[in-house]
Design an enzyme around this catalytic site. Structure first.
Site, PDB file in Angstrom:
ATOM      1  N   TYR A  82      17.065   0.571   8.080  1.00 49.36           N
ATOM      2  CA  TYR A  82      18.124   0.984   9.024  1.00 49.36           C
ATOM      3  C   TYR A  82      18.242  -0.073  10.104  1.00 49.36           C
ATOM      4  CZ  TYR A  82      20.356   4.397  12.263  1.00 49.36           C
ATOM      5  OH  TYR A  82      21.189   5.086  13.102  1.00 49.36           O
ATOM      6  N   TYR A 236      14.920  14.603   9.114  1.00 53.75           N
ATOM      7  CA  TYR A 236      14.242  13.490   9.781  1.00 53.75           C
ATOM      8  C   TYR A 236      14.285  13.607  11.298  1.00 53.75           C
ATOM      9  CZ  TYR A 236      13.980   8.935  11.985  1.00 53.75           C
ATOM     10  OH  TYR A 236      13.685   7.930  12.849  1.00 53.75           O
ATOM     11  N   HIS A 237      15.488  13.803  11.815  1.00 54.50           N
ATOM     12  CA  HIS A 237      15.658  13.818  13.272  1.00 54.50           C
ATOM     13  C   HIS A 237      14.949  14.999  13.918  1.00 54.50           C
ATOM     14  CE1 HIS A 237      19.025  11.973  11.136  1.00 54.50           C
ATOM     15  NE2 HIS A 237      18.972  11.049  12.082  1.00 54.50           N
ATOM     16  N   LYS A 591      19.414  12.311  32.213  1.00 57.04           N
ATOM     17  CA  LYS A 591      19.782  11.403  31.138  1.00 57.04           C
ATOM     18  C   LYS A 591      21.139  10.815  31.516  1.00 57.04           C
ATOM     19  CE  LYS A 591      18.125  10.933  27.772  1.00 57.04           C
ATOM     20  NZ  LYS A 591      17.039   9.963  27.404  1.00 57.04           N
ATOM     21  N   ASP A 595      22.933   7.915  25.948  1.00 50.58           N
ATOM     22  CA  ASP A 595      21.606   8.103  25.368  1.00 50.58           C
ATOM     23  C   ASP A 595      21.313   9.596  25.159  1.00 50.58           C
ATOM     24  OD1 ASP A 595      18.927   8.163  24.779  1.00 50.58           O
ATOM     25  OD2 ASP A 595      18.260   7.466  26.762  1.00 50.58           O
ATOM     26  N   HIS A 597      18.525  10.820  23.544  1.00 51.19           N
ATOM     27  CA  HIS A 597      17.101  11.119  23.343  1.00 51.19           C
ATOM     28  C   HIS A 597      16.651  12.058  24.448  1.00 51.19           C
ATOM     29  CE1 HIS A 597      17.374   7.184  21.253  1.00 51.19           C
ATOM     30  NE2 HIS A 597      16.447   7.674  20.466  1.00 51.19           N
TER      31      HIS A 597
HETATM   32  C1  B12 Z   1      12.385  10.516  18.643  1.00 54.19           C
HETATM   33  C2  B12 Z   1      13.359   9.378  18.561  1.00 54.19           C
HETATM   34  C3  B12 Z   1      14.656   9.675  18.167  1.00 54.19           C
HETATM   35  C4  B12 Z   1      15.122  11.087  17.857  1.00 54.19           C
HETATM   36  C5  B12 Z   1      15.528  11.738  19.193  1.00 54.19           C
HETATM   37  C6  B12 Z   1      15.339  13.211  19.256  1.00 54.19           C
HETATM   38  C7  B12 Z   1      15.556  13.743  20.640  1.00 54.19           C
HETATM   39  N1  B12 Z   1      16.310  14.790  20.748  1.00 54.19           N
HETATM   40  O1  B12 Z   1      15.040  13.243  21.608  1.00 54.19           O
HETATM   41  C8  B12 Z   1      16.290  10.779  16.914  1.00 54.19           C
HETATM   42  C9  B12 Z   1      15.738  10.643  15.527  1.00 54.19           C
HETATM   43  C10 B12 Z   1      17.423  11.774  16.914  1.00 54.19           C
HETATM   44  C11 B12 Z   1      16.694   9.403  17.404  1.00 54.19           C
HETATM   45  C12 B12 Z   1      17.941   8.875  17.235  1.00 54.19           C
HETATM   46  C13 B12 Z   1      18.311   7.618  17.664  1.00 54.19           C
HETATM   47  N2  B12 Z   1      17.489   6.658  18.126  1.00 54.19           N
HETATM   48 CO1  B12 Z   1      15.648   6.979  18.576  1.00 54.19          CO
HETATM   49  N3  B12 Z   1      13.793   7.060  18.862  1.00 54.19           N
HETATM   50  C14 B12 Z   1      12.963   8.060  18.854  1.00 54.19           C
HETATM   51  C15 B12 Z   1      11.535   7.539  19.070  1.00 54.19           C
HETATM   52  C16 B12 Z   1      10.913   7.360  17.706  1.00 54.19           C
HETATM   53  C17 B12 Z   1      10.611   8.391  19.917  1.00 54.19           C
HETATM   54  C18 B12 Z   1      11.155   8.858  21.254  1.00 54.19           C
HETATM   55  C19 B12 Z   1      10.435  10.110  21.706  1.00 54.19           C
HETATM   56  O2  B12 Z   1      11.005  11.189  21.732  1.00 54.19           O
HETATM   57  N4  B12 Z   1       9.135  10.024  22.001  1.00 54.19           N
HETATM   58  C20 B12 Z   1       8.348  11.171  22.408  1.00 54.19           C
HETATM   59  C21 B12 Z   1       8.609  11.449  23.889  1.00 54.19           C
HETATM   60  C22 B12 Z   1       7.763  12.594  24.378  1.00 54.19           C
HETATM   61  O3  B12 Z   1       8.273  10.275  24.554  1.00 54.19           O
HETATM   62  P1  B12 Z   1       9.182   9.530  25.644  1.00 54.19           P
HETATM   63  O4  B12 Z   1      10.580   9.985  25.588  1.00 54.19           O
HETATM   64  O5  B12 Z   1       8.884   8.108  25.611  1.00 54.19           O
HETATM   65  O6  B12 Z   1       8.604  10.163  26.999  1.00 54.19           O
HETATM   66  C23 B12 Z   1       7.315   9.863  27.486  1.00 54.19           C
HETATM   67  C24 B12 Z   1       7.294   8.698  28.461  1.00 54.19           C
HETATM   68  O7  B12 Z   1       8.235   7.709  28.161  1.00 54.19           O
HETATM   69  C25 B12 Z   1       7.498   9.327  29.795  1.00 54.19           C
HETATM   70  N5  B12 Z   1       8.844   9.709  30.213  1.00 54.19           N
HETATM   71  C26 B12 Z   1      10.016   9.685  29.572  1.00 54.19           C
HETATM   72  N6  B12 Z   1      10.990  10.195  30.314  1.00 54.19           N
HETATM   73  C27 B12 Z   1      10.448  10.550  31.467  1.00 54.19           C
HETATM   74  C28 B12 Z   1      10.994  11.123  32.595  1.00 54.19           C
HETATM   75  C29 B12 Z   1      10.174  11.413  33.657  1.00 54.19           C
HETATM   76  C30 B12 Z   1      10.774  12.097  34.816  1.00 54.19           C
HETATM   77  C31 B12 Z   1       8.786  11.080  33.604  1.00 54.19           C
HETATM   78  C32 B12 Z   1       7.889  11.388  34.723  1.00 54.19           C
HETATM   79  C33 B12 Z   1       8.250  10.495  32.492  1.00 54.19           C
HETATM   80  C34 B12 Z   1       9.082  10.243  31.425  1.00 54.19           C
HETATM   81  O8  B12 Z   1       6.720  10.496  29.648  1.00 54.19           O
HETATM   82  C35 B12 Z   1       6.881  11.033  28.325  1.00 54.19           C
HETATM   83  C36 B12 Z   1       5.579  11.643  27.896  1.00 54.19           C
HETATM   84  O9  B12 Z   1       4.639  10.677  27.601  1.00 54.19           O
HETATM   85  C37 B12 Z   1      11.815   6.162  19.743  1.00 54.19           C
HETATM   86  C38 B12 Z   1      10.757   5.100  19.522  1.00 54.19           C
HETATM   87  C39 B12 Z   1       9.455   5.440  20.205  1.00 54.19           C
HETATM   88  N7  B12 Z   1       8.382   5.498  19.481  1.00 54.19           N
HETATM   89  O10 B12 Z   1       9.422   5.685  21.385  1.00 54.19           O
HETATM   90  C40 B12 Z   1      13.168   5.789  19.118  1.00 54.19           C
HETATM   91  C41 B12 Z   1      14.149   4.911  19.893  1.00 54.19           C
HETATM   92  C42 B12 Z   1      14.170   5.366  21.332  1.00 54.19           C
HETATM   93  N8  B12 Z   1      15.427   5.234  19.246  1.00 54.19           N
HETATM   94  C43 B12 Z   1      16.226   4.229  19.179  1.00 54.19           C
HETATM   95  C44 B12 Z   1      17.545   4.278  18.652  1.00 54.19           C
HETATM   96  C45 B12 Z   1      18.276   2.976  18.544  1.00 54.19           C
HETATM   97  C46 B12 Z   1      18.137   5.485  18.242  1.00 54.19           C
HETATM   98  C47 B12 Z   1      19.586   5.644  17.800  1.00 54.19           C
HETATM   99  C48 B12 Z   1      20.536   5.139  18.861  1.00 54.19           C
HETATM  100  C49 B12 Z   1      19.804   4.940  16.465  1.00 54.19           C
HETATM  101  C50 B12 Z   1      21.234   4.785  16.085  1.00 54.19           C
HETATM  102  N9  B12 Z   1      21.790   3.623  16.271  1.00 54.19           N
HETATM  103  O11 B12 Z   1      21.832   5.713  15.604  1.00 54.19           O
HETATM  104  C51 B12 Z   1      19.723   7.166  17.540  1.00 54.19           C
HETATM  105  C52 B12 Z   1      20.695   7.872  18.464  1.00 54.19           C
HETATM  106  C53 B12 Z   1      20.157   8.918  19.346  1.00 54.19           C
HETATM  107  C54 B12 Z   1      20.953   9.289  20.559  1.00 54.19           C
HETATM  108  N10 B12 Z   1      21.789  10.289  20.492  1.00 54.19           N
HETATM  109  O12 B12 Z   1      20.813   8.697  21.570  1.00 54.19           O
HETATM  110  C55 B12 Z   1      15.604   2.981  19.729  1.00 54.19           C
HETATM  111  C56 B12 Z   1      16.171   2.527  21.052  1.00 54.19           C
HETATM  112  C57 B12 Z   1      16.198   1.023  21.142  1.00 54.19           C
HETATM  113  C58 B12 Z   1      16.049   0.417  22.485  1.00 54.19           C
HETATM  114  N11 B12 Z   1      15.708   1.140  23.541  1.00 54.19           N
HETATM  115  O13 B12 Z   1      16.199  -0.760  22.584  1.00 54.19           O
HETATM  116  C59 B12 Z   1      14.068   3.360  19.731  1.00 54.19           C
HETATM  117  C60 B12 Z   1      13.275   2.688  20.842  1.00 54.19           C
HETATM  118  C61 B12 Z   1      13.490   2.962  18.362  1.00 54.19           C
HETATM  119  C62 B12 Z   1      13.628   1.499  18.049  1.00 54.19           C
HETATM  120  N12 B12 Z   1      12.691   0.659  18.437  1.00 54.19           N
HETATM  121  O14 B12 Z   1      14.604   1.105  17.456  1.00 54.19           O
HETATM  122  N13 B12 Z   1      15.656   8.781  17.980  1.00 54.19           N
END
Ligand code: B12
Ligand code: GTP
Ligand code: MG
Lengths: 717, 320
Positions: A82, A236-237, A591, A595, A597
């Protein structure tokens, strides 16, 4: 159980208990799905199955062992990575390089404005153009995307759901202008809107008209594009958003049933379209569970389709694409991700997937670089060429454990499916927000397990790397991409027949008022060079734009930490704060931009509330200006920006500006969480961001830091 | 006070800070708050305060989004105080109302503040009345107060507004028996929401049920209570709502009911404040004297009866 085997088992159990100094029953562990995993399985665990048929064969009912008799022994799975970023030109270059290096199929990632039906020149998408996928505004972009890629030979998968009509139309027209008839196009359009409302968040219209669009596409492709998969029904999602495997399995199949009904309601016979339904699952770290999930999915789908009256064998068979889990990958010690992805890939293969995407090790940092993408691809090439896994079909069949797990998963998923059907089907459930909430609950539990250390993530909460490696990142200059796209849009708007375009768009709007298949007028408009945004707006006039009402789980995180010292420390800090300040610390979690996510934001919000914060939850897709107004009116102490789609360098400074515009003396603390490459920290700090919380941040620690920052800030006043 | 001028000028940040002050549980904030409110009361605006109450999930926020959009499109300025029911007893709250008011929250002519109810009686939070005084002084034409309707809350909420509206859903007509007489005295308008799609028939039936029940309870000199059908999602029936509100306000003003109500509400407010002060004074005395543990021990040991203890403590506490 015969006496003899009973004796054998008793002896084994004694030895086991002696070795482990544990009762057998204490050695049973529970998975996220609520399935009990025993330390050993025997042939007795293969009895009393109601779903799995013990001695079935590959390619035969109930297809547990695979859709085909020969599977990889004849042709290995398709390596389908992808990808997509920046402009069509750059993505096209990237695709061509990948194909030369052994990739077999294409899979297009569109940028968020395209997903949500906005043109690159729309003010609402300032920070998002070309950032998380490729920007497609017109059929000209689509043609560039497949420049020198013959569409009659290359199968192309497109992840598109919200703006599915203009994008599929552009693909068809691009093919035609390449000289390829639509009947020769092969590939898949995701076209799965229900999971957008649940977890993926790139919907445009409300559920009912969206379902109608899905059915239109199934109808059109079943008649005119025999080699094209009309839908990719995606679990998947859901798993990526936090669902456990049972939820993923059940909701996906229940979605599938809803699509079958939608297509049948158009008067199609089930066998006319069912062979072209395809699926998409995530493959996480629970090795055997994932294998069992794919086997269970095939088993259940065959049963479901039989109940729908399918006669054609191909209607019964579930074919699937898989992607290894991105959320299992970590920002910390990122080379570990290569190892995780390898195991997940093996799981997908042993489960019998038809195609596979393997993630890059920089998954939690940014879009893959050429280098990281190469390693990801090679993971599959090595599996295909060096390990021998392609030589035997479904090699785990007959494993007491795997067969039992397949049955258990099937049973649990079936219960949920039955429940949803009882409520009137998935569209209703989705509208009521139930599946989304269940997934969020599951996600919150997982977070609690990691934060408490009861689940080990190597390099994150245990075995940390004292010397974190720094890795290269792909940098996309979204302002440049946006300027390029705007120029292209302008040029096209100047050269096209404006009256004809207007008429075609008006036609489309009219068509949306009745039962006309919308893809037909859509293709007309796209041919005349109407933009993706214009087409989307033409439909929006009739359907309106959907705004999700978000519900929140509460108490799930806190419950996991009852009596936990660190948790209680934050709680008491908050009480003290309230005594001093007359109210609890109040944080707005937002948000911004397109975006979608929201997993992290939702988890942080509910966990913070459980600790005692007052948390304002903003809606999705807010503009920085709206956030500023919201923050100031509610007089919050802090704003927590959750940003994962790389818009932060545009959106955060805009937010700061917005705050100062309303209140030049604003003292609101701003912190940022999500995907922030290390290289951008400096920039954000210079823009007055007080703290950054990256992937893997422990929420209790983050909360403590937030409350300290707020207190410091107040004491400065 | 500098803050007063800023509020009157309509400065968003000042209004917000002022609401924080009136909601604060800190004594020093409460003192400033009293000064502030005394000043602001002298400079009343022209706001009409409308209460919207109803069971959870009936569509109050969605209705306010819809109706509010209609009002701002007519160039009205709109202040909204949403008392969010999602509070928990132990932890904090998630205030999610704004996810249902996406469109109006963007509009520069709105001010939207969510407040956790903290489980207070009637879902009205401390400071809601004062907050509406602030918004009034700041020049908002309408002030909406959204509260969840459970138990006593209608009565408390209706005491803060000029018009009180109960929002109900299709099918709730069956529960009319449960609603009983009381509510008809508090609510001026009944809105049956979700009059759309499959629910249309049910909604009409519910409206009819309400109408007949209301006519049964109607007092002789009273206006006919209005029952309106709307769909917040499809934005239908909004003109009727504003027309009805204006009608009632005009009539009430004409008949002097409008001022009468405000006078009653002032009385109620004063009474409440006095009671609060006395209650907290008594609580302080009780704790400082430590009589309760002392006498309950005596009761436990059978040295005196429970009622003797109550009497003794009361006398001792009220003694100057
Ligand atoms: C899960 C995920 C998805 C899910 C999202 C589900 C959802 N409803 O959230 C699905 C599969 C739908 C998805 C889709 C897409 N995704 Co996505 N996704 C991810 C993934 C694998 C994990 C994100 C996640 O949820 N982690 C778990 C949560 C708990 O962690 P977190 O958000 O990071 O939050 C933690 C910290 O960051 C922090 N934090 C975050 N926010 C906040 C806020 C506050 C107030 C505080 C204190 C802390 C904090 O604390 C949290 C706990 O530890 C990441 C890669 C990765 N491993 O991070 C890619 C990623 C974010 N996705 C990406 C992309 C490109 C997409 C798409 C745009 C792809 C596309 N072109 O179609 C789509 C579109 C989604 C959209 N509508 O925006 C890219 C973004 C690229 C970039 N930033 O340069 C990433 C980085 C993957 C990659 N390397 O390509 N995705
Ligand atoms: N069919 C239909 N559904 C509606 C309508 N208005 C609201 N809803 C739905 O009812 C549900 C609750 O809406 P809210 O506006 O959050 O209700 P509320 O009364 O503010 O809820 P609380 O603040 O939680 O008490 C949502 O799913 C809305 O989509 C309507 O006019 N028609
Ligand atoms: Mg509400």
């Amino acid at each position: 159980m015969t006496n003899k085997s009973n004796n054998g088992f008793n002896t084994w159990q004694k030895s086991f208990e002696k070795e482990t100094k544990k009762n057998f029953s204490d050695a049973i562990s529970e998975t996220d799905e609520g399935i009990n995993i025993k330390p050993v399985y025997t042939k007795d665990d293969m009895e009393n199955f109601s779903f799995v048929e013990k001695y079935s064969l590959p390619g035969q009912w109930p297809y547990t062992r695979g859709p085909k008799a020969s599977m990889y022994t004849n042709r290995p799975w398709t390596i389908r990575q992808y990808a997509g970023f920046s402009t069509a030109e750059e993505s096209n270059e990237f695709y061509k390089k990948n194909l030369e290096s052994g990739q077999k199929g294409l899979s297009v990632a569109f940028d968020l404005p395209t997903h949500r039906g906005y043109d690159s020149d729309d003010d609402l998408v300032m920070g998002d153009v070309g950032k998380a996928g490729v920007a497609i505004d017109t059929v000209e972009d689509m043609k560039i995307l497949f420049n020198n890629i013959p569409l009659d030979q290359m199968s192309v998968s497109m992840t598109m759901n919200g703006a599915v009509l203009p994008v599929l139309a552009s693909f068809i027209v691009a093919g035609e202008e390449q000289g390829v008839d639509r009947s020769l196009l092969s590939g898949t359009i995701q076209n799965d809107i229900l999971k957008e409302f649940m977890v993926r968040n790139t919907y445009i219209y409300p559920p009912e008209p969206s379902m109608k669009i899905v059915a239109d596409i199934i109808e059109f492709t079943s008649k005119e594009m025999p080699k094209f998969n009309s839908i990719s029904i995606s679990g998947y999602h859901m798993q990526e958003a936090g669902a456990d495997n049972v939820l993923e399995l059940a909701y996906t199949l229940a979605d599938g049933m809803e699509y079958v009904r939608a297509a049948m309601s158009k008067g199609l016979d089930v066998d006319d379209f069912a062979p072209r339904l395809s699926f998409f699952f995530a493959i996480g770290t629970d090795f055997f569970m994932e294998i069992a999930k794919l086997r269970a999915a095939r088993t259940l789908w065959a049963k479901i389709m039989k109940d729908f009256g399918a006669k054609n064998e191909r209607s019964l068979i579930l074919r699937t694409h898989c992607q290894t889990s991105g959320v299992s990958l970590t920002e910390k010690d990122p080379y570990n991700n290569i190892i995780r992805t390898s195991y997940e890939a093996l799981s997908a293969i042993l489960g019998g997937t038809q195609s596979l995407h393997t993630n890059s090790f920089d998954e939690a940092i940014a879009l893959p670089t050429d280098e990281s993408a190469r390693i990801a691809r090679n993971t599959q090439l090595i599996l295909q060429n060096e390990t021998g896994v392609t030589k035997t079909v479904d090699p785990l069949a007959g494993s007491f454990f795997v067969e039992n797990l397949t049955e258990e998963l099937s049973k649990k998923a079936w219960d949920i499916i039955t429940e949803i059907e009882g409520l009137g089907g998935m569209t209703k459930a989705v509208k009521a927000g139930i599946p989304k909430l269940k997934i969020e609950e599951s996600a919150t539990k997982k977070q609690a397990k990691v934060d408490s250390g009861s689940r080990v993530v190597v390099g994150v909460n245990k075995y940390k790397n004292p010397k974190e490696p720094s890795v290269d990142v792909r940098v996309i200059d979204n302002n440049r991409v946006r300027d390029d796209q705007i120029k292209k849009i302008q040029a096209i708007k100047e050269s096209r027949d404006t009256t004809a375009v207007k008429k075609a768009l008006a036609n489309l709007t009219n068509a949306a008022k009745d039962e006309t298949n919308l893809l037909v007028p859509c293709i007309e408009a796209i041919k005349l060079r109407a933009t993706v945004g214009e087409v989307s707006k033409a439909l929006e006039q009739v359907y309106g734009r959907h705004f999700a009402k978000s519900l929140s789980v509460s108490g799930v995180y806190g419950k996991h930490f009852e009596g936990d010292k660190e948790f209680m420390k934050v709680e008491s800090k908050i009480k003290e704060f309230e005594n001093v300040n007359g109210r609890r610390p109040r944080v707005l979690v937002v948000k911004m931009g397109q975006d979608g996510h929201d997993r992290g934001a939702k988890i942080v919000a509910t966990s913070f509330a459980d600790m005692g914060f007052d948390v304002d939850m903003g809606p999705l897709f807010q503009s920085p200006k709206d956030v500023a107004k919201d923050a100031i009116e509610n007089d919050v102490h802090a704003i927590g920006v959750s940003t994962l789609a790389a818009g932060h360098k545009t959106l955060v400074p805009e937010l700061m500006k917005g705050l100062k515009e309303i209140d030049p003396k604003s003292k609101i603390v701003v912190f940022v969480g999500g995907i922030i490459p290390e290289q951008d920290y400096e920039f954000l700090y210079e823009n007055n961001v007080s703290a950054i919380f990256g992937p893997g941040s422990n929420i209790i620690e983050s909360a403590e830091k937030v409350i300290d920052l707020i207190s410091d800030n107040l004491s400065k006043e | 006070m500098e803050l007063v001028d800023k509020i009157i000028k309509g400065e968003r940040a000042a209004i917000a800070k002022a609401i924080t002050l009136v909601e604060s549980s800190k004594d020093s904030d409460q003192q400033i708050s009293r000064q502030l409110i005394s000043e602001l009361i002298k400079k009343p605006g022209k706001s009409i305060r409308v209460g919207f109450s109803g069971p959870p999930g009936v569509g109050k926020s969605t209705f306010i989004e819809s109706f509010g959009s209609y009002l701002v499109s007519q160039n009205y300025k709109l202040g909204i105080l949403a008392i969010d029911p999602s509070s928990q007893i132990t932890g904090g709250s998630i205030l999610g109302d704004k996810t249902r008011m996406v469109e109006i929250s963007k509009n520069p002519n709105t001010f939207i503040r969510s407040t956790p109810s903290r489980g207070t009686l009637g879902g009205i939070s401390m400071g809601t009345r004062e907050a509406s005084i602030i918004l009034d002084a700041a020049g908002y034409d309408f002030i909406f107060i959204e509260t969840v309707g459970v138990g006593q809350s209608e009565i408390v909420a209706s005491n803060l507004v000029d018009i009180f509206t109960l929002i109900v859903g299709p099918g709730s007509g069956d529960e009319l028996q449960g609603i009983k007489k009381g509510i008809t005295e508090y609510a001026d308008i009944f809105i049956v929401n979700k009059n759309d799609g499959e629910l249309k028939m049910e909604a009409s039936k519910t409206a009819a049920d309400y109408k007949s029940a209301l006519s049964y309870y109607k007092k002789l000199d009273e206006l006919e209570k209005q029952v309106l059908l709307v769909s917040a999602i499809e934005q239908t029936g909004m003109e009727d709502v504003i027309k009805t509100i204006n009608q009632i306000i005009d009539q009430n003003k004409l008949k002097g009911i409008f001022d009468e109500r405000r006078a009653d509400q002032l009385e109620y407010w004063i009474e409440e404040e006095v009671k609060n002060i006395i209650a907290s004074d008594i609580t302080n005395r009780l704790t400082s004297k430590g009589n309760i543990p002392k006498y309950s021990e005596k009761v436990m040991k059978n040295e005196m009866s429970m009622y003797e203890a109550v009497e003794t403590i009361t006398k001792d506490t009220l003694k100057q």
